[in-house]
Design an enzyme around this catalytic site. Structure first.
Site, short mmCIF file in Angstrom:
data_model
loop_
_atom_site.label_atom_id
_atom_site.label_comp_id
_atom_site.label_asym_id
_atom_site.label_seq_id
_atom_site.Cartn_x
_atom_site.Cartn_y
_atom_site.Cartn_z
N HIS A 90 0.84 -1.19 -0.10
CA HIS A 90 0.07 -0.03 0.16
C HIS A 90 0.89 1.19 -0.17
O HIS A 90 1.30 1.80 0.88
CB HIS A 90 -0.93 -0.01 1.20
CG HIS A 90 -2.06 1.13 1.46
ND1 HIS A 90 -2.91 1.15 2.23
CD2 HIS A 90 -2.08 1.95 0.55
CE1 HIS A 90 -3.77 2.08 2.20
NE2 HIS A 90 -3.39 2.92 1.08
N HIS A 134 1.36 5.11 -2.42
CA HIS A 134 0.61 6.25 -3.32
C HIS A 134 1.70 7.03 -3.84
O HIS A 134 2.50 7.36 -2.81
CB HIS A 134 -0.61 6.80 -2.64
CG HIS A 134 -1.77 5.96 -2.13
ND1 HIS A 134 -2.31 5.24 -2.89
CD2 HIS A 134 -2.12 5.64 -1.02
CE1 HIS A 134 -3.39 4.45 -2.26
NE2 HIS A 134 -3.33 4.83 -1.03
N ARG A 170 -1.94 8.79 -5.86
CA ARG A 170 -2.50 9.19 -4.67
C ARG A 170 -3.86 9.04 -4.59
O ARG A 170 -4.70 9.66 -5.37
CB ARG A 170 -2.06 10.95 -4.54
CG ARG A 170 -2.08 11.63 -3.22
CD ARG A 170 -1.23 12.64 -3.01
NE ARG A 170 -1.61 13.75 -4.01
CZ ARG A 170 -2.66 14.82 -3.48
NH1 ARG A 170 -3.34 14.54 -2.31
NH2 ARG A 170 -2.69 15.65 -4.55
N ALA A 171 -4.06 8.37 -3.44
CA ALA A 171 -5.54 8.24 -3.34
C ALA A 171 -6.22 9.59 -3.15
O ALA A 171 -7.52 9.48 -3.64
CB ALA A 171 -5.90 7.45 -1.92
N HIS A 198 -10.50 1.66 -1.34
CA HIS A 198 -10.10 3.01 -0.68
C HIS A 198 -10.49 4.18 -1.48
O HIS A 198 -10.78 4.29 -2.66
CB HIS A 198 -8.43 2.78 -1.33
CG HIS A 198 -7.59 3.80 -0.34
ND1 HIS A 198 -7.96 5.03 -0.20
CD2 HIS A 198 -6.47 3.38 0.11
CE1 HIS A 198 -6.84 5.32 0.57
NE2 HIS A 198 -6.05 4.57 0.90
N TYR A 211 -11.36 7.93 5.34
CA TYR A 211 -10.79 6.71 5.15
C TYR A 211 -11.03 5.70 6.01
O TYR A 211 -11.38 4.34 5.68
CB TYR A 211 -9.08 6.84 5.31
CG TYR A 211 -8.51 7.65 4.00
CD1 TYR A 211 -9.21 8.49 3.28
CD2 TYR A 211 -7.12 7.53 3.80
CE1 TYR A 211 -8.73 9.06 2.09
CE2 TYR A 211 -6.55 8.23 2.58
CZ TYR A 211 -7.43 9.08 1.90
OH TYR A 211 -6.80 9.79 0.78
N HIS A 262 -5.66 0.62 5.89
CA HIS A 262 -5.73 1.11 7.20
C HIS A 262 -6.17 0.10 8.41
O HIS A 262 -6.79 0.41 9.18
CB HIS A 262 -6.56 2.34 7.38
CG HIS A 262 -6.45 3.12 6.04
ND1 HIS A 262 -7.44 3.40 5.25
CD2 HIS A 262 -5.37 3.66 5.40
CE1 HIS A 262 -6.85 3.94 4.10
NE2 HIS A 262 -5.76 4.40 4.35
N GLU A 319 1.90 2.80 3.85
CA GLU A 319 1.22 3.84 2.97
C GLU A 319 2.26 4.91 3.08
O GLU A 319 1.79 6.20 2.77
CB GLU A 319 -0.12 4.23 3.78
CG GLU A 319 -1.09 5.18 2.88
CD GLU A 319 -2.34 5.29 3.31
OE1 GLU A 319 -2.74 4.75 4.27
OE2 GLU A 319 -3.24 5.84 2.49
N ARG A 332 3.10 11.62 8.69
CA ARG A 332 4.38 11.95 7.93
C ARG A 332 5.45 12.17 9.03
O ARG A 332 6.85 12.45 8.86
CB ARG A 332 4.69 13.08 7.03
CG ARG A 332 3.57 12.80 5.95
CD ARG A 332 3.68 13.46 4.69
NE ARG A 332 2.84 13.30 3.62
CZ ARG A 332 2.85 13.57 2.29
NH1 ARG A 332 3.70 14.22 2.13
NH2 ARG A 332 1.79 13.09 1.51
#
Lengths: 329, 329
Positions: B6, B8, B66-67, B173, B189, B218, B279, B285
């Site tokens: 997973h 993106h 990118r989701a 997703h 999400y 997730h 992810e 981040r």
């Protein structure tokens, strides 16, 4: 003493649901048309909540109308106002009949798109005239379409002001779902819990209402399981630490129906922020074949946890006294 | 080998987002108007995903657009079709430049209210012409308003038929949220994950598609934390045991950003149903001040768990080979 902060009158007499059906259909029906005797109430509880209290060893349940029946999306604000009065009056009668077993929590007469200011009068009536100790606040009165602004929006402030004035907390609890995507107890309830917590991270509600207290039910939805995600998102968004930002005002209940879930909750959320609850008779009514006990017999999971006696006492009783200051035994 | 199922392309060159802005504004813009050099791609990855793969010790990432940028709610089906081609072509280039580091997963050209049959052609193009190994399926192309029927509805069958024919799985997703109630990575999400799983409990999708495989990202949303609730609801609803009903077809990833969450996941969900994922570079981040490591460095949590080496190998690599049969190293 064992205090269950989350119980609904799911077993209310059929006459209540029949009355509601007529009201929701548009019939002009008076509140006095509802006929429920004290014996009807006793019968509805003796084989259910009261029996389970005795069997499981809980002492008192904070008791509110069936969550799925609040149905704020049905009819207009006047329909909701009458329905809330009927439901809250019935809860009052339950608690008058069994004052040791139940303490009353009210539903609010919310209606989609209508300012929550319209709920102040019913909340005040319940608290000041009938001894209610809290309320349920629905973040999505549309019933699964999520059209109201976030709970941190000033839209909601009138009801927070009344709660603050009366010194009562709210459990953030949606009602049934009209959206076929969301099963009510399996998706909508849990999503609402998660959603509300994230809204609180984004906003600054408790700067304006430092004494306001909100209970997020069903173990906080997905939040404790994703506690790292929420700590991380808050940090990325330059929000304060969750302890400072939310945990003086936000509490989670223990409606999590297996041991590993409860163990996680107790591990990541401070003891001071956890309130015992089972939601019986509620969403899950069966016996877990893996344990031989009811899924929602959550006291067993707390008992079996590694917490010490003092921490358990806080979860079972002490924290409830802090969060619900109007509750007196 | 460590397979991250997973990831993106969150770090795609600004030219991509600039192109999209023009397209979304209604401008007729050709796909060839997008100018991104191989060096632009290298720069976008070398200091981000590739650096983190090296630092964290993962080998390959299943990589998709990118989701949050799928934005199926923007424009009509033709806009989505062009955007999906552009995004998927770029993913293809990434994977051609770094075939050892990335394997391609496509977005679909979904559009609210439009039959997913319109996605079959793009899925086939990606899989048969460009070697894609899976796709992302958005259960809510409206972007937070949830207007599509549940994933078990025959509405969705055309895309499942194509997936079955091509032997590729889908990660369920959502994309960004237009609904102010739902923060996208903090609520939408996670809610979507929970919602999808409950839809699958209610329906009988895998009776019709016994070989279909869906990954719930997730960490499965709220599901593992409330595993008792879901087992109990399924039992009350006379559904089969979840093991039989869903766990031959449904998988959870490990995008859960703290040790207690991962420990819960590994405890309640069978090892065969868990796929390693982080992810990165994604929703969270920062570095966790409590551990000194990145929140989304999920390999550390698996490494630190009590699982044996054989189980860890399944989560890190073995299960990915089962779920993504088209992936070959």
């Amino acid at each position: 003493m064992i205090v269950d902060c989350h119980g609904h009158y799911t077993t209310a007499p059929q006459a209540l649901w029949d009355w509601r059906k007529r009201q929701a259909s548009g019939e002009k029906i008076s509140e006095t048309a509802l006929k429920i005797s004290d014996d009807d109430i006793r019968v509805s509880l003796e084989g259910a909540q009261l029996k389970l209290q005795r069997e499981r060893g809980s002492d008192v349940t904070f008791f509110s109308p069936r969550a799925g029946s609040m149905e704020h999306h049905v009819g207009d604000a006047a329909i909701s106002a009458q329905w809330a009065r009927v439901q809250n009056d019935l809860i009052h009668r339950v608690c008058a009949l069994y004052p040791k077993n139940f303490a009353p929590v009210c539903m609010l007469p919310q209606s989609p798109g209508v300012s929550p200011a319209n709920c102040a009068e019913e909340l005040a009536r319940c608290v000041t005239q009938m001894g209610f100790i809290g309320c349920n606040l629905n973040p999505d009165p549309s019933g699964g379409w999520w059209k109201e602004p976030p709970l941190t929006d000033r839209w909601w402030y009138p009801i927070y002001e009344k709660m603050a004035e009366l010194d009562v907390p709210a459990m953030v609890h949606v009602s049934s779902s009209c959206n076929p995507a969301f099963h009510f107890t399996g998706a909508h309830y849990i999503n609402a819990d998660t959603t509300a917590f994230m809204q609180l991270i984004q906003g600054d509600l408790f700067k304006d209402f430092p004494r306001l207290k909100l209970i997020i039910p069903h173990g906080g939805g997905a939040v404790p399981y994703h506690w790292g995600r929420y700590r991380g998102l808050a940090q990325d968004m330059k929000r304060p630490l969750l302890e400072d930002h939310l945990l003086r005002n936000v509490y989670f209940d223990t409606c999590v129906y297996h041991q590993p879930g409860i163990d996680l909750l107790l591990k990541v959320i401070p003891v001071a922020n956890i309130l015992f609850a089972s939601e019986m008779v509620g969403a899950v009514r069966g016996i877990d074949p893996e344990t031989g006990h009811y899924f929602d017999d959550t006291k067993r999971y707390i008992d079996a946890s590694r917490l010490g006696a003092s921490d358990k006492q806080k979860i079972f009783e002490g924290n409830a006294r802090t969060v619900y200051p109007r509750w007196r035994t």
